[in-house]
Write a protein that holds these residues in place. Sequence first.
Motif, PDB file in Angstrom:
ATOM      1  N   ARG A 111     109.801  24.941  14.093  1.00 20.46           N
ATOM      2  CA  ARG A 111     108.787  25.964  14.388  1.00 20.46           C
ATOM      3  C   ARG A 111     108.995  27.199  13.522  1.00 20.46           C
ATOM      4  O   ARG A 111     108.034  27.812  13.039  1.00 20.46           O
ATOM      5  CB  ARG A 111     108.832  26.348  15.872  1.00 20.46           C
ATOM      6  CG  ARG A 111     108.410  25.213  16.800  1.00 20.46           C
ATOM      7  CD  ARG A 111     108.042  25.720  18.187  1.00 20.46           C
ATOM      8  NE  ARG A 111     109.132  26.412  18.864  1.00 20.46           N
ATOM      9  CZ  ARG A 111     110.064  25.832  19.599  1.00 20.46           C
ATOM     10  NH1 ARG A 111     110.055  24.502  19.744  1.00 20.46           N
ATOM     11  NH2 ARG A 111     111.011  26.540  20.203  1.00 20.46           N
ATOM     12  N   LYS A 142     107.595  27.282   9.902  1.00 22.80           N
ATOM     13  CA  LYS A 142     106.159  27.552   9.767  1.00 22.80           C
ATOM     14  C   LYS A 142     105.881  29.040   9.572  1.00 22.80           C
ATOM     15  O   LYS A 142     104.776  29.426   9.185  1.00 22.80           O
ATOM     16  CB  LYS A 142     105.405  27.081  11.014  1.00 22.80           C
ATOM     17  CG  LYS A 142     105.597  25.620  11.373  1.00 22.80           C
ATOM     18  CD  LYS A 142     104.989  24.713  10.349  1.00 22.80           C
ATOM     19  CE  LYS A 142     105.091  23.256  10.804  1.00 22.80           C
ATOM     20  NZ  LYS A 142     104.827  22.320   9.697  1.00 22.80           N
ATOM     21  N   ASP A 177     109.311  18.687  11.768  1.00 25.56           N
ATOM     22  CA  ASP A 177     107.941  18.651  11.250  1.00 25.56           C
ATOM     23  C   ASP A 177     107.934  18.759   9.728  1.00 25.56           C
ATOM     24  O   ASP A 177     107.261  19.592   9.122  1.00 25.56           O
ATOM     25  CB  ASP A 177     107.093  19.771  11.870  1.00 25.56           C
ATOM     26  CG  ASP A 177     105.591  19.522  11.696  1.00 25.56           C
ATOM     27  OD1 ASP A 177     105.211  18.395  11.301  1.00 25.56           O
ATOM     28  OD2 ASP A 177     104.810  20.465  11.945  1.00 25.56           O
ATOM     29  N   ARG A 206     114.017  21.366  16.679  1.00 24.36           N
ATOM     30  CA  ARG A 206     112.636  21.770  16.972  1.00 24.36           C
ATOM     31  C   ARG A 206     112.431  23.273  16.789  1.00 24.36           C
ATOM     32  O   ARG A 206     111.376  23.704  16.295  1.00 24.36           O
ATOM     33  CB  ARG A 206     112.246  21.326  18.383  1.00 24.36           C
ATOM     34  CG  ARG A 206     112.057  19.813  18.508  1.00 24.36           C
ATOM     35  CD  ARG A 206     111.399  19.421  19.818  1.00 24.36           C
ATOM     36  NE  ARG A 206     112.271  19.603  20.967  1.00 24.36           N
ATOM     37  CZ  ARG A 206     113.137  18.688  21.406  1.00 24.36           C
ATOM     38  NH1 ARG A 206     113.249  17.514  20.782  1.00 24.36           N
ATOM     39  NH2 ARG A 206     113.888  18.928  22.469  1.00 24.36           N
TER      40      ARG A 206
END
Length: 327
Positions: free
Chosen positions: A66, A69, A112, A62
């Motif tokens: 992040r 990005k 993601d 995770r």
Amino acid sequence: MHYRSFRGTDISEVGLGTWQLGSSDWGVVNDDEAFSILKSFTDAGGNFIDTADVYGMGISERIIGRFLKTVNKEIFVATKLGRRSDEGFGWPANFTYDGMRKQVESSLKNLDLPQLFAEQLHCIPTDELRKGDVFNHFRKLQEEKLIKHWGVSVETSEEALICLEQEGLASLQIIFNLFRQHVADEVFAKAKERDVALIIRVPLASGLLTGKFTEDTKFPENDHRNFNANGDAFNAGETFSGIEFSKGVELSREIRSLLPDERMAQWSIRWILDHPEVTTVIPGASKVSQVESNVAASALPPLPGDLHSKLRSLYDKRIKPIIRGHF
């Protein structure tokens, strides 16, 4: 930073291992420190990050998700599956197609990302590799475009050779360092022949090859170098490359005396990079200074051949006979 080919993709020859970022087995690394580590690595030209779904049970993935990005260049992330034992996961269910798909989907969510650059089996039982079903599951997940490449992180040369028989294998992750030299004899030529990327883990033998430890060095209670120093929690070979700690400290001093100067960690990584079959080395880091030291190894010149011979002689006579764990 120099780059080497991973099935046609140029990745940094010094990558970043992110077990530390899970804050579970190396002490705690907070989010700000983790971002600084990742930024330092990518600013230095690094573009290959290795993680796993069990590093902090998703924490490492995770944080990386992040971080991705915040950067404007392509970063290639490889993760691993197979070792989860939380609710809904465990052996042997983890090795079914449904189980593997759930784990892939979990990593995609954590990171993601729409597709994983590389998914790897995470030191799973040798019998599961021999059965071969897991490789068919990977091929199906690849057809579904959930993963681009698949590979295996292995404990032993035997496991590596089993995997190298599999069509479509893109990468092998294996322990190889100055305390684990013989792996090159058993695996490297065949990997090169099959165009299989070699990802080198535990390159600094859990820190022994930094030359910074003494016999009196103590580690935090939640650091695997404390609770797994003798293989009490998992394979002893994963911690200090299977060398008893005080003996490892003694041998690291002897190795350091042979190296060109005091930059022991960098020369230890350079020694690995001197093997042309290697694709990338993935040292971990719990602080920015360690990242800076690790990536600097890419700029060092190769070690001379006679030094390679001396280091191999030391290994054969004094180190290999005392390795513990399965390898």
